[in-house]
Every structure is written in structure tokens, then in C-alpha cells.
Design a protein around this motif. Sequence first.
Motif, PDB file in Angstrom:
ATOM      1  N   ILE A  13       0.846  -1.196   0.000  1.00 13.72           N
ATOM      2  CA  ILE A  13       0.000   0.000   0.000  1.00 13.72           C
ATOM      3  C   ILE A  13       0.877   1.240   0.000  1.00 13.72           C
ATOM      4  N   GLY A  14       1.050   1.796  -1.157  1.00 18.31           N
ATOM      5  CA  GLY A  14       1.770   3.052  -1.274  1.00 18.31           C
ATOM      6  C   GLY A  14       0.774   4.163  -1.542  1.00 18.31           C
ATOM      7  N   MET A  15       0.962   4.852  -2.661  1.00 14.73           N
ATOM      8  CA  MET A  15       0.048   5.928  -3.034  1.00 14.73           C
ATOM      9  C   MET A  15      -0.786   5.569  -4.258  1.00 14.73           C
ATOM     10  N   GLY A  16      -0.493   4.410  -4.862  1.00 15.62           N
ATOM     11  CA  GLY A  16      -1.167   4.053  -6.096  1.00 15.62           C
ATOM     12  C   GLY A  16      -2.675   3.952  -5.975  1.00 15.62           C
ATOM     13  N   ILE A  17      -3.165   3.397  -4.860  1.00 14.06           N
ATOM     14  CA  ILE A  17      -4.597   3.186  -4.702  1.00 14.06           C
ATOM     15  C   ILE A  17      -5.359   4.506  -4.666  1.00 14.06           C
ATOM     16  N   PHE A  18      -4.680   5.613  -4.453  1.00 16.08           N
ATOM     17  CA  PHE A  18      -5.335   6.915  -4.425  1.00 16.08           C
ATOM     18  C   PHE A  18      -5.286   7.615  -5.788  1.00 16.08           C
ATOM     19  N   ALA A  19      -4.745   6.923  -6.800  1.00 13.92           N
ATOM     20  CA  ALA A  19      -4.664   7.525  -8.136  1.00 13.92           C
ATOM     21  C   ALA A  19      -5.007   6.549  -9.252  1.00 13.92           C
ATOM     22  N   THR A  20      -4.532   5.296  -9.146  1.00 15.77           N
ATOM     23  CA  THR A  20      -4.696   4.353 -10.254  1.00 15.77           C
ATOM     24  C   THR A  20      -6.149   3.981 -10.560  1.00 15.77           C
ATOM     25  N   PRO A  21      -7.083   4.007  -9.593  1.00 15.76           N
ATOM     26  CA  PRO A  21      -8.468   3.699  -9.978  1.00 15.76           C
ATOM     27  C   PRO A  21      -8.985   4.580 -11.110  1.00 15.76           C
ATOM     28  N   ALA A  37       6.779   8.592 -10.052  1.00 15.56           N
ATOM     29  CA  ALA A  37       5.332   8.451 -10.181  1.00 15.56           C
ATOM     30  C   ALA A  37       4.619   8.887  -8.909  1.00 15.56           C
ATOM     31  N   VAL A  38       5.154   8.472  -7.755  1.00 22.50           N
ATOM     32  CA  VAL A  38       4.537   8.846  -6.480  1.00 22.50           C
ATOM     33  C   VAL A  38       4.658  10.352  -6.250  1.00 22.50           C
ATOM     34  N   ALA A  39       5.781  10.940  -6.677  1.00 23.98           N
ATOM     35  CA  ALA A  39       5.944  12.396  -6.560  1.00 23.98           C
ATOM     36  C   ALA A  39       4.867  13.123  -7.351  1.00 23.98           C
ATOM     37  N   LEU A  40       4.520  12.584  -8.507  1.00 22.32           N
ATOM     38  CA  LEU A  40       3.458  13.185  -9.311  1.00 22.32           C
ATOM     39  C   LEU A  40       2.102  13.072  -8.615  1.00 22.32           C
ATOM     40  N   ILE A  41       1.854  11.926  -7.956  1.00 22.01           N
ATOM     41  CA  ILE A  41       0.590  11.763  -7.228  1.00 22.01           C
ATOM     42  C   ILE A  41       0.489  12.796  -6.117  1.00 22.01           C
ATOM     43  N   GLY A  42       1.578  12.930  -5.348  1.00 22.12           N
ATOM     44  CA  GLY A  42       1.580  13.913  -4.264  1.00 22.12           C
ATOM     45  C   GLY A  42       1.367  15.325  -4.763  1.00 22.12           C
ATOM     46  N   ALA A  43       1.988  15.639  -5.900  1.00 25.87           N
ATOM     47  CA  ALA A  43       1.837  16.978  -6.472  1.00 25.87           C
ATOM     48  C   ALA A  43       0.398  17.231  -6.913  1.00 25.87           C
ATOM     49  N   GLU A  44      -0.269  16.189  -7.424  1.00 30.44           N
ATOM     50  CA  GLU A  44      -1.665  16.334  -7.830  1.00 30.44           C
ATOM     51  C   GLU A  44      -2.558  16.647  -6.635  1.00 30.44           C
ATOM     52  N   VAL A 102       2.385  14.747   2.642  1.00 33.33           N
ATOM     53  CA  VAL A 102       3.404  14.391   3.644  1.00 33.33           C
ATOM     54  C   VAL A 102       3.768  12.914   3.520  1.00 33.33           C
ATOM     55  N   SER A 103       2.773  12.072   3.293  1.00 33.03           N
ATOM     56  CA  SER A 103       3.015  10.642   3.108  1.00 33.03           C
ATOM     57  C   SER A 103       3.880  10.389   1.887  1.00 33.03           C
ATOM     58  N   VAL A 104       3.632  11.162   0.834  1.00 30.04           N
ATOM     59  CA  VAL A 104       4.447  11.056  -0.375  1.00 30.04           C
ATOM     60  C   VAL A 104       5.897  11.441  -0.093  1.00 30.04           C
ATOM     61  N   LEU A 105       6.094  12.529   0.645  1.00 30.42           N
ATOM     62  CA  LEU A 105       7.446  12.963   0.967  1.00 30.42           C
ATOM     63  C   LEU A 105       8.201  11.894   1.745  1.00 30.42           C
ATOM     64  N   ALA A 106       7.504  11.239   2.675  1.00 26.62           N
ATOM     65  CA  ALA A 106       8.142  10.170   3.448  1.00 26.62           C
ATOM     66  C   ALA A 106       8.558   9.024   2.541  1.00 26.62           C
ATOM     67  N   PHE A 107       7.702   8.656   1.587  1.00 23.30           N
ATOM     68  CA  PHE A 107       8.027   7.576   0.652  1.00 23.30           C
ATOM     69  C   PHE A 107       9.236   7.937  -0.203  1.00 23.30           C
ATOM     70  N   ILE A 108       9.249   9.155  -0.711  1.00 24.87           N
ATOM     71  CA  ILE A 108      10.371   9.596  -1.544  1.00 24.87           C
ATOM     72  C   ILE A 108      11.657   9.586  -0.743  1.00 24.87           C
ATOM     73  N   ASN A 109      11.595  10.110   0.486  1.00 28.99           N
ATOM     74  CA  ASN A 109      12.802  10.218   1.301  1.00 28.99           C
ATOM     75  C   ASN A 109      13.365   8.848   1.642  1.00 28.99           C
ATOM     76  N   SER A 165      10.110  19.001  -4.761  1.00 35.14           N
ATOM     77  CA  SER A 165      10.055  18.087  -3.621  1.00 35.14           C
ATOM     78  C   SER A 165      11.271  17.164  -3.595  1.00 35.14           C
ATOM     79  N   VAL A 166      11.592  16.586  -4.748  1.00 37.34           N
ATOM     80  CA  VAL A 166      12.737  15.674  -4.829  1.00 37.34           C
ATOM     81  C   VAL A 166      14.035  16.410  -4.521  1.00 37.34           C
ATOM     82  N   LEU A 167      14.199  17.630  -5.059  1.00 38.10           N
ATOM     83  CA  LEU A 167      15.427  18.393  -4.831  1.00 38.10           C
ATOM     84  C   LEU A 167      15.595  18.779  -3.359  1.00 38.10           C
TER      85      LEU A 167
END
Length: 464
Positions: free
Chosen positions: A41-49, A123-130, A307-314, A154-156
Motif C-alpha cells: 500500500i503506497g500511493m497508487g490506490i489513491f490515483a490508479t483507480p 510516479a509517487v511524486a506526481l501523485i503527491g503533487a496532484e 506528507v506521506s508522499v514525501l516520506a516515501f520519496i525520502n 520536492s525531490v530536490l
Amino acid sequence: MLTYLAGSKINIYGDTLKTTMGIIPKLSRFDLSMIVISLVIGMGIFATPAEVAVSLSNPYLYFGAWFFGGAISLCGALTFAEIGARYPTTGGFYKAFSYCFHPAFAFMINWILVISNAASVAAVALIGAEYISPVIMPAGLQNDTGIKIISITSVLVLYVINLLGIKMSARTQNVLTLFKIAMILLLCAAVFKGNTPAVTAHLNHSHINRNNLSGFGVSLIAIFFTYGGYQQTINFGGDSINAKVNVPKAIFRGMLVVISLYMIINFAYYYVLGIDGIQHRPALAAALAGVMFGATGYKVISLLMFVSVLAFINVNIMANPRVYYAMAEDGILPSIFKHINPKTQVQEFGLSFFVAAVLIILFFVGSFEKMMSYVMFFDTVGLSTAALSIFILRKKTKHIDITGIYTIKWFPFIPVIFIITYWLVTLSIFIENPTAALICICTFAVGLAIYFITKFSQKTKATP
């Protein structure tokens, strides 16, 4: 990953595998279940549907695809469970396939998965940005350009933080996983709110709804992206208490929890938004929160998701350079990947290399939908090929069957179903996006070239 002969001093693979007696098993079945859930369970379930609904607007096909994807992913998880049980070692995803095939092939598969991780981070960074874009960006930049700006920034920022030597602790993993489960269940409670008829979005209808076999195959690209991650448990064999019992049960139970949560939240999406609403709302969790709590709820959930996205990226920025380090230790990558700053204890070159890969992907591929094609082509080829090692391991380690290690029921049907399905999805990606497939094939070739160039260089230096 899953089991080893605890307390045994016998090297069951002869001279091929070193024992893992230095590792003290500490992970319980609950810990392992949380690991499986958190890996998937990452961030996909909040975008891929939204992507799935574009291909399958028929509700029966929509939910059928999610259930089918979960069942196939469970087959894959059980396959990797036995692979880990038969070859339990740290870094098993590299070591096991080197043992079964050739080190060059093992490197090529792992090289691809490392690149795939970079694409997943992008991909997850894009979800968070959306999610955060409507909250922080002016109206004129609430588009693809604004989303790309937020993603790259965010990545930088996290790259600079990691260069300073700041580390995140993994001790909160269970808490964060339970929090995410609770957040999903809270969002699903939107179905109980009174007067919440399906919200439809009468925007444009340029999407092509393909309620047929082609649409079903395309939808699986997004679904398998959302179900992916369980294969990483192959590295936890030496850490598991009574691994031959606990890990297979943890994988099975963890995947059942994931499948159940995915089906429940998809029902909530459908009940509140309708298929048309799902298609046109990329920030689905925020949409559900908006229905329940109004504009304030929308903003709060958007911030929490970001915030969850940032944690995943980090976490990935910290973890993936260590994969390079392990490969460099084996002499497969140049020694510069092993360099660590003595003051900050940061792998500066490896860190920069991984972040550069993420930024390049973000720069050239600006949408989540396109990103999935690259990620899933890597994963479908890599995971289906890696799963083939179960047949080789069964022959090479036949002598340990009497020790009570975990074995797949209904073998060979379970791994065969998984492998064939992933090959069909690979074909769907090739048909749907041949450019992405060709780029990925070239990346495979680059990995193979790096291996042989490195080995030739080592051989030349060793020659007097």
C-alpha cells in the motif's frame, strides 16, 4: 527471505551460499504482516483507480479487474515466498537469481528494478503533487506544469536534506502502516454519510472506454502497479522468527488485508463518485474527504497525502543508493558507488545518481499515466523472469524438502499463472505504448553492457 534452518551450522547449499548465523531473528508474524502491507500500500490506490475506470467503465469489469489483479498478485507473493524459503540470504533478490542463472542476468534484473524504483519514486511524486497543487498553487499553475514543478522541487529539497546527513527512522513503520489503514477506512466511511449520491463529473469524454479484453489488459497495468511491492520481502528471511511458518502466513494474511482494503475503497469511490467521477478525479482520496468534511477536509487530506508522499520519496532516496553499494562491493558497479563521506556518512555519488535518475524521468515523462507504462514494463519483465527461478531452485535444493520448508500448494500452477499473466500484461504495454517498451528494452541492454564492461575492466586491471 522467508525461512532458513535456524540454529543449523550446515551450509545446505554447499560452498555456494554462506550461512546467516550472524542474523538474530526478531520479526514476529505481526511485524511481517505489517511489512507486507506497507510494501504494497503506497500511493497508487489513491490515483490508479482513475486509470482503471478509463479503460473499464462497466462496474462489473472494473471490480472484476481489481479482484483478478489481487488474486494474481497473491500467486506472485506465494511464489516469492518459496524462493526466499529455499534461498534465505540477505539481498536475496540479487543473490538467489545469481545462483539460479548467471551473475550477468541477475545484475541485469536488479539493475532494471533499481531503475524501476526511481520511476516509482517519480510516479509517487506526481501523485503527491496532484493532491497538493489545488491547495498551494495559483489557479494558473494548477496544471501539468505546476504538478511537475512541485514534483521536481520536492525531490530536490529531500536530496539536499539527505546530503546533510539527516536520516529517517524505520521504527515507526508499524505505526505509519496502521495509520494508513485507518485513513483508508475513514475515507471509506463516506458511503455511510447521508445524501451522498454518486457524483459525476461532466467534463470532457475524450477517454476511450474499452469494456473488452483489450481494456481489461490495459487496466491491469495500473492494477499491478498498485499491488506491487510484496516481492521485497525476499530479503527478510534471516530476520523472521520461525520463518517457515510465519512468513508464508504473514504474506497470505497481509495480501488478504490489502485486497480487502482495495476492494472496499474502490466501492467507496464508486458509491460516492460513480465511474464517471472516478475517471475525472485524480485526487480520489481528497474527493472522498471533501464529500465527508467539506472544503476543509479536502485540504487536510491533501496535505496528509503529500506528507506521506514525501516520506516515501525520502525513504527511497536513502535506501536505493545502498543497493548500488552492495553491487559495488561485489565488483559489479564501479567503486565510486561505495564512497561514503566520512563526516556525514552519506553515499554522495550513489545518492546523486539515484536522484538524477528520478529527475530525468520526471523531466521527460510528465504524467502519472505515462510513468506507469515504464515502471510496469520493468516490473512485469523483471518479476516474471525472477519467478522462473522457482523451477530451478526446486531442482537444486530438492534435498531440503524434508526439512519442512514452505512450499507452494498446487505447484506448478500458481507460479505459471503468475508468470503467464505478467507476460500478457507486458504484451499489453508493448501494444499500448511501444515507445516506452523499446526504451525499457534498451535499458535492459545498458545494464548488461555495464556488467560486462565492469568485469572486463576488472580482468584487465588484474592482469600483470
